[in-house]
Scaffold this motif. Structure first.
Motif, PDB file in Angstrom:
ATOM      1  N   LEU A   8       7.855   6.324   8.436  1.00 43.24           N
ATOM      2  CA  LEU A   8       6.710   5.803   9.184  1.00 43.24           C
ATOM      3  C   LEU A   8       5.856   4.942   8.268  1.00 43.24           C
ATOM      4  CD1 LEU A   8       5.761   9.218  10.801  1.00 43.24           C
ATOM      5  CD2 LEU A   8       7.237   7.447  11.767  1.00 43.24           C
ATOM      6  N   GLY A   9       5.277   3.919   8.840  1.00 39.55           N
ATOM      7  CA  GLY A   9       4.470   3.035   8.021  1.00 39.55           C
ATOM      8  C   GLY A   9       3.295   2.459   8.769  1.00 39.55           C
ATOM      9  N   VAL A  40       0.848  -1.427   4.173  1.00 39.38           N
ATOM     10  CA  VAL A  40      -0.315  -0.742   3.621  1.00 39.38           C
ATOM     11  C   VAL A  40       0.100   0.605   3.033  1.00 39.38           C
ATOM     12  CG1 VAL A  40      -2.538   0.308   4.172  1.00 39.38           C
ATOM     13  CG2 VAL A  40      -1.874  -1.861   5.259  1.00 39.38           C
ATOM     14  N   ALA A  41       0.859   1.376   3.806  1.00 40.34           N
ATOM     15  CA  ALA A  41       1.282   2.701   3.357  1.00 40.34           C
ATOM     16  C   ALA A  41       2.503   3.128   4.140  1.00 40.34           C
ATOM     17  CB  ALA A  41       0.164   3.718   3.546  1.00 40.34           C
ATOM     18  N   GLY A  42       3.341   3.937   3.503  1.00 41.95           N
ATOM     19  CA  GLY A  42       4.521   4.456   4.157  1.00 41.95           C
ATOM     20  C   GLY A  42       4.742   5.907   3.797  1.00 41.95           C
ATOM     21  N   THR A  77       5.276   9.433  -0.178  1.00 40.72           N
ATOM     22  CA  THR A  77       4.368   8.379   0.254  1.00 40.72           C
ATOM     23  C   THR A  77       4.388   7.193  -0.699  1.00 40.72           C
ATOM     24  OG1 THR A  77       2.524   9.431  -0.900  1.00 40.72           O
ATOM     25  CG2 THR A  77       2.824   9.985   1.422  1.00 40.72           C
ATOM     26  N   HIS A  78       3.986   6.062  -0.162  1.00 41.85           N
ATOM     27  CA  HIS A  78       3.906   4.818  -0.923  1.00 41.85           C
ATOM     28  C   HIS A  78       2.705   4.050  -0.417  1.00 41.85           C
ATOM     29  CE1 HIS A  78       5.000   1.013  -2.788  1.00 41.85           C
ATOM     30  NE2 HIS A  78       4.760   0.446  -1.627  1.00 41.85           N
ATOM     31  N   PHE A 115      -6.934   5.047   0.694  1.00 45.26           N
ATOM     32  CA  PHE A 115      -6.242   5.360   1.950  1.00 45.26           C
ATOM     33  C   PHE A 115      -5.259   6.504   1.738  1.00 45.26           C
ATOM     34  CE2 PHE A 115      -6.451   0.867   4.080  1.00 45.26           C
ATOM     35  CZ  PHE A 115      -7.821   0.848   3.847  1.00 45.26           C
ATOM     36  N   THR A 116      -5.069   7.297   2.784  1.00 46.09           N
ATOM     37  CA  THR A 116      -4.098   8.384   2.749  1.00 46.09           C
ATOM     38  C   THR A 116      -3.295   8.390   4.037  1.00 46.09           C
ATOM     39  OG1 THR A 116      -5.574   9.742   1.386  1.00 46.09           O
ATOM     40  CG2 THR A 116      -3.752  10.861   2.489  1.00 46.09           C
ATOM     41  N   ILE A 117      -1.981   8.355   3.901  1.00 42.78           N
ATOM     42  CA  ILE A 117      -1.104   8.449   5.056  1.00 42.78           C
ATOM     43  C   ILE A 117      -0.582   9.873   5.167  1.00 42.78           C
ATOM     44  CG2 ILE A 117       0.965   7.748   3.769  1.00 42.78           C
ATOM     45  CD1 ILE A 117       1.902   6.272   6.317  1.00 42.78           C
TER      46      ILE A 117
END
Length: 116
Positions: free
Chosen positions: A34-35, A48-50, A57-58, A67-69
């Motif tokens: 998911l991204g 932005v984030a994955g 996470t990336h 930011f936090t995914i």
């Protein structure tokens, strides 16, 4: 058919926070990467984030530490917690679900506007 639907965008002052959510139907959600991507006017869409199915996470360098995914497979939902927002974070944010080479889905986008 997987149809991601984003929510949580809006207008916030610099330094503020927002949490974006993306709900997606379909049994592939739990095995999908998911991204969150964003696209500002006149610019290309950028990652932005994955987060992988295993929780790795990336983040883009520009959002690291702010930011936090996260994902909640039981609810088929992925989140993006955005803190210390800056005017340059202003963009349309898109949710992306990748269940395989031929299984890539995009949401319709949600606008985030950060005022200075």
């Amino acid at each position: 058919q997987v149809q991601p639907v984003e929510s949580g965008g809006g207008l916030v002052q610099a330094g503020g926070s927002l949490r974006l959510s993306c709900a997606a139907s379909g049994s592939i959600f739990s095995i999908s990467t998911l991204g969150w991507y964003r696209q500002a006017p006149g610019k290309q869409r950028e990652l932005v984030a994955g987060i992988t199915s295993r929780g790795s996470t990336h983040y883009a360098d520009s959002v690291k530490g702010r930011f936090t995914i996260s994902r909640e497979n039981a609810k088929n939902t992925v989140y993006l917690q955005m803190n210390s927002l800056k005017p340059e974070d202003t963009a349309v944010y898109y949710c992306n679900v990748v269940g395989g080479i031929a299984s890539v889905y995009w949401g319709q986008g949600t606008q985030v506007t950060v005022s200075s």
